[in-house]
Motif scaffolding. Structure first.
Motif, PDB file in Angstrom:
ATOM      1  N   PRO A 131     -25.040 -19.757   9.742  1.00  0.00           N
ATOM      2  CA  PRO A 131     -25.488 -19.114  10.985  1.00  0.00           C
ATOM      3  C   PRO A 131     -25.546 -17.595  10.888  1.00  0.00           C
ATOM      4  O   PRO A 131     -24.718 -16.961  10.228  1.00  0.00           O
ATOM      5  N   ARG A 132     -26.544 -17.022  11.566  1.00  0.00           N
ATOM      6  CA  ARG A 132     -26.611 -15.577  11.699  1.00  0.00           C
ATOM      7  C   ARG A 132     -25.565 -15.114  12.712  1.00  0.00           C
ATOM      8  O   ARG A 132     -24.909 -15.928  13.360  1.00  0.00           O
ATOM      9  N   ARG A 133     -25.439 -13.810  12.852  1.00  0.00           N
ATOM     10  CA  ARG A 133     -24.252 -13.221  13.503  1.00  0.00           C
ATOM     11  C   ARG A 133     -23.987 -13.777  14.904  1.00  0.00           C
ATOM     12  O   ARG A 133     -22.871 -14.215  15.207  1.00  0.00           O
ATOM     13  N   GLU A 134     -24.980 -13.770  15.771  1.00  0.00           N
ATOM     14  CA  GLU A 134     -24.753 -14.193  17.150  1.00  0.00           C
ATOM     15  C   GLU A 134     -24.406 -15.680  17.221  1.00  0.00           C
ATOM     16  O   GLU A 134     -23.508 -16.087  17.978  1.00  0.00           O
ATOM     17  N   LEU A 135     -25.109 -16.496  16.444  1.00  0.00           N
ATOM     18  CA  LEU A 135     -24.799 -17.929  16.427  1.00  0.00           C
ATOM     19  C   LEU A 135     -23.418 -18.168  15.839  1.00  0.00           C
ATOM     20  O   LEU A 135     -22.668 -19.031  16.324  1.00  0.00           O
ATOM     21  N   ALA A 136     -23.048 -17.414  14.798  1.00  0.00           N
ATOM     22  CA  ALA A 136     -21.717 -17.566  14.204  1.00  0.00           C
ATOM     23  C   ALA A 136     -20.630 -17.227  15.221  1.00  0.00           C
ATOM     24  O   ALA A 136     -19.599 -17.921  15.297  1.00  0.00           O
ATOM     25  N   ALA A 137     -20.858 -16.180  16.004  1.00  0.00           N
ATOM     26  CA  ALA A 137     -19.874 -15.796  17.018  1.00  0.00           C
ATOM     27  C   ALA A 137     -19.756 -16.869  18.093  1.00  0.00           C
ATOM     28  O   ALA A 137     -18.645 -17.206  18.534  1.00  0.00           O
ATOM     29  N   ARG A 138     -20.899 -17.425  18.488  1.00  0.00           N
ATOM     30  CA  ARG A 138     -20.870 -18.491  19.495  1.00  0.00           C
ATOM     31  C   ARG A 138     -20.179 -19.741  18.944  1.00  0.00           C
ATOM     32  O   ARG A 138     -19.404 -20.398  19.654  1.00  0.00           O
ATOM     33  N   ALA A 139     -20.444 -20.043  17.674  1.00  0.00           N
ATOM     34  CA  ALA A 139     -19.793 -21.195  17.048  1.00  0.00           C
ATOM     35  C   ALA A 139     -18.285 -21.031  17.026  1.00  0.00           C
ATOM     36  O   ALA A 139     -17.532 -21.976  17.303  1.00  0.00           O
ATOM     37  N   ALA A 140     -17.815 -19.823  16.706  1.00  0.00           N
ATOM     38  CA  ALA A 140     -16.378 -19.569  16.680  1.00  0.00           C
ATOM     39  C   ALA A 140     -15.776 -19.720  18.070  1.00  0.00           C
ATOM     40  O   ALA A 140     -14.691 -20.296  18.238  1.00  0.00           O
ATOM     41  N   ALA A 141     -16.503 -19.226  19.082  1.00  0.00           N
ATOM     42  CA  ALA A 141     -16.000 -19.305  20.451  1.00  0.00           C
ATOM     43  C   ALA A 141     -15.951 -20.736  20.966  1.00  0.00           C
ATOM     44  O   ALA A 141     -15.034 -21.113  21.707  1.00  0.00           O
ATOM     45  N   GLU A 142     -16.944 -21.537  20.567  1.00  0.00           N
ATOM     46  CA  GLU A 142     -17.054 -22.909  21.061  1.00  0.00           C
ATOM     47  C   GLU A 142     -16.344 -23.923  20.175  1.00  0.00           C
ATOM     48  O   GLU A 142     -16.210 -25.090  20.551  1.00  0.00           O
ATOM     49  N   GLY A 143     -15.931 -23.497  18.975  1.00  0.00           N
ATOM     50  CA  GLY A 143     -15.319 -24.438  18.046  1.00  0.00           C
ATOM     51  C   GLY A 143     -16.315 -25.361  17.370  1.00  0.00           C
ATOM     52  O   GLY A 143     -15.957 -26.469  16.950  1.00  0.00           O
ATOM     53  N   TRP A 144     -17.566 -24.899  17.227  1.00  0.00           N
ATOM     54  CA  TRP A 144     -18.582 -25.709  16.549  1.00  0.00           C
ATOM     55  C   TRP A 144     -18.348 -25.657  15.040  1.00  0.00           C
ATOM     56  O   TRP A 144     -18.190 -24.567  14.477  1.00  0.00           O
ATOM     57  N   PRO A 145     -18.338 -26.793  14.362  1.00  0.00           N
ATOM     58  CA  PRO A 145     -18.177 -26.781  12.898  1.00  0.00           C
ATOM     59  C   PRO A 145     -19.370 -26.088  12.236  1.00  0.00           C
ATOM     60  O   PRO A 145     -20.522 -26.349  12.586  1.00  0.00           O
ATOM     61  N   VAL A 146     -19.099 -25.220  11.289  1.00  0.00           N
ATOM     62  CA  VAL A 146     -20.145 -24.456  10.597  1.00  0.00           C
ATOM     63  C   VAL A 146     -20.316 -24.977   9.176  1.00  0.00           C
ATOM     64  O   VAL A 146     -19.333 -25.203   8.467  1.00  0.00           O
ATOM     65  N   LEU A 147     -21.571 -25.169   8.769  1.00  0.00           N
ATOM     66  CA  LEU A 147     -21.884 -25.589   7.406  1.00  0.00           C
ATOM     67  C   LEU A 147     -22.361 -24.386   6.604  1.00  0.00           C
ATOM     68  O   LEU A 147     -23.149 -23.568   7.099  1.00  0.00           O
ATOM     69  N   ARG A 148     -21.893 -24.287   5.359  1.00  0.00           N
ATOM     70  CA  ARG A 148     -22.357 -23.254   4.439  1.00  0.00           C
ATOM     71  C   ARG A 148     -22.985 -23.953   3.245  1.00  0.00           C
ATOM     72  O   ARG A 148     -22.302 -24.692   2.531  1.00  0.00           O
ATOM     73  N   VAL A 149     -24.275 -23.769   3.045  1.00  0.00           N
ATOM     74  CA  VAL A 149     -24.971 -24.451   1.965  1.00  0.00           C
ATOM     75  C   VAL A 149     -25.798 -23.455   1.172  1.00  0.00           C
ATOM     76  O   VAL A 149     -26.169 -22.386   1.670  1.00  0.00           O
ATOM     77  N   THR A 150     -26.094 -23.795  -0.083  1.00  0.00           N
ATOM     78  CA  THR A 150     -26.905 -22.946  -0.956  1.00  0.00           C
ATOM     79  C   THR A 150     -27.851 -23.819  -1.762  1.00  0.00           C
ATOM     80  O   THR A 150     -27.692 -25.032  -1.837  1.00  0.00           O
ATOM     81  N   THR A 151     -28.836 -23.177  -2.359  1.00  0.00           N
ATOM     82  CA  THR A 151     -29.660 -23.840  -3.360  1.00  0.00           C
ATOM     83  C   THR A 151     -29.048 -23.530  -4.722  1.00  0.00           C
ATOM     84  O   THR A 151     -28.402 -22.498  -4.894  1.00  0.00           O
ATOM     85  N   PRO A 152     -29.229 -24.402  -5.725  1.00  0.00           N
ATOM     86  CA  PRO A 152     -28.595 -24.179  -7.030  1.00  0.00           C
ATOM     87  C   PRO A 152     -28.962 -22.827  -7.627  1.00  0.00           C
ATOM     88  O   PRO A 152     -30.137 -22.492  -7.780  1.00  0.00           O
ATOM     89  N   GLY A 153     -27.939 -22.023  -7.915  1.00  0.00           N
ATOM     90  CA  GLY A 153     -28.158 -20.747  -8.578  1.00  0.00           C
ATOM     91  C   GLY A 153     -28.685 -19.637  -7.706  1.00  0.00           C
ATOM     92  O   GLY A 153     -29.066 -18.581  -8.194  1.00  0.00           O
ATOM     93  N   ARG A 154     -28.699 -19.879  -6.366  1.00  0.00           N
ATOM     94  CA  ARG A 154     -29.260 -18.868  -5.479  1.00  0.00           C
ATOM     95  C   ARG A 154     -28.347 -18.662  -4.283  1.00  0.00           C
ATOM     96  O   ARG A 154     -27.642 -19.564  -3.852  1.00  0.00           O
ATOM     97  N   GLY A 155     -28.440 -17.450  -3.706  1.00  0.00           N
ATOM     98  CA  GLY A 155     -27.817 -17.221  -2.417  1.00  0.00           C
ATOM     99  C   GLY A 155     -28.745 -17.702  -1.325  1.00  0.00           C
ATOM    100  O   GLY A 155     -29.856 -18.149  -1.582  1.00  0.00           O
ATOM    101  N   SER A 156     -28.297 -17.621  -0.097  1.00  0.00           N
ATOM    102  CA  SER A 156     -29.111 -18.097   1.013  1.00  0.00           C
ATOM    103  C   SER A 156     -29.738 -16.950   1.779  1.00  0.00           C
ATOM    104  O   SER A 156     -29.328 -15.806   1.692  1.00  0.00           O
ATOM    105  N   HIS A 157     -30.780 -17.285   2.567  1.00  0.00           N
ATOM    106  CA  HIS A 157     -31.420 -16.379   3.508  1.00  0.00           C
ATOM    107  C   HIS A 157     -32.092 -15.191   2.850  1.00  0.00           C
ATOM    108  O   HIS A 157     -32.019 -14.069   3.342  1.00  0.00           O
ATOM    109  N   ASP A 158     -32.757 -15.394   1.738  1.00  0.00           N
ATOM    110  CA  ASP A 158     -33.536 -14.311   1.142  1.00  0.00           C
ATOM    111  C   ASP A 158     -34.965 -14.424   1.644  1.00  0.00           C
ATOM    112  O   ASP A 158     -35.790 -15.089   1.050  1.00  0.00           O
TER     113      ASP A 158
END
Length: 254
Positions: free
Chosen positions: A220-247
């Motif tokens: 999640p981007r910043r605002e969604l991440a903050a809302r997730a933390a406030a609401e207790g929504w589980p956050v997923l962190r995923v990547t493609t092999p050998g790459r970072g995300s959100h490029d």
């Protein structure tokens, strides 16, 4: 089920324990959720490499990619700009280009873990839906590959000859409008939002994330991440092999 280490073990277990049947929806955003980055840059980059893009289009694409990366995209304006550049083009030919670019450039950017999540919902008989602010030429090839039957996304306006008028069909699917479109789909297909899941990365998706019983922010981007933390929504962190995300620039510069 084989999943990436980044995918929490509780998620496959929770999906497997969820009710079976089409009354449960599994809604997936596209850019940044199913695919690493911004799918439209593959098309823009192709036009640049083939010298089909004017200077204003090139700078506009780079600006849009940067704004996407930092969560500052006004999608309605971005889509209208894209439609204006493509005015007079054949939609059928653009569909073919979209399929080619998926094979050449987008398929390798799919998050393997999210493909597994799609499959897990399909095995439960859930109604799996791609709900994205992308255009059909970018969204539909991904949906076909993942065997996602239902797609809620933006459409070019075309004339009687199937050529783009330079406008986008209204309403533009974005933010609250995306949530409204999904609610309408649920009403038509008797899907219970309280039992449904939504996977997305963008701040603009908070409206829909707040309606489902199983919200799952992905990178999640910043605002969604903050809302997730406030609401207790589980956050997923995923990547493609050998790459970072959100490029967001990768598809333009590659």
């Amino acid at each position: 089920m084989t999943v990436e280490p980044a995918l929490p073990a509780e998620l496959p277990a929770a999906i497997a324990a969820s009710p079976r049947g089409s009354q449960v929806g599994a809604f997936f955003d596209l850019d940044g959720t199913l695919v690493d980055g911004f799918t439209a840059t593959a098309h823009a980059g192709d036009r640049i490499r083939r010298r089909q893009a004017r200077l204003g289009e090139v700078t506009g694409v780079i600006e849009a990619a940067m704004r996407y990366r930092f969560g500052r995209v006004d999608f309605a304006k971005l889509l209208e700009r894209a439609a204006g550049y493509l005015r007079g083009e054949s939609l059928a030919e653009l569909d073919d280009i979209g399929e080619r670019l998926f094979r050449e450039r987008v398929r390798s950017r799919l998050f393997p873990a999210m493909h597994e999540v799609v499959l897990a919902h399909q095995r439960r008989g859930h109604t799996v839906v791609m709900c994205s602010s992308a255009l059909t030429i970018h969204a539909e090839p991904v949906a076909r590959f993942l065997e996602i039957e239902h797609v809620v996304c933006n459409h070019f306006e075309v004339d009687a000859d199937g050529r783009l008028t330079g406008r986008i069909q209204r309403p533009v699917i974005w933010g609250r409008r995306k949530a409204d479109a999904v609610v309408a789909l649920c009403q038509r297909r008797d899907i219970a939002l309280a039992d449904s899941w939504f996977y997305a990365d963008g701040n603009e998706d908070i409206a829909l994330m707040s309606l489902v019983g199983q919200p799952r922010p992905v990178n999640p981007r910043r605002e969604l991440a903050a809302r997730a933390a406030a609401e207790g929504w589980p956050v997923l962190r995923v990547t493609t092999p050998g790459r970072g995300s959100h490029d967001g620039l990768r598809g333009v510069l590659k």
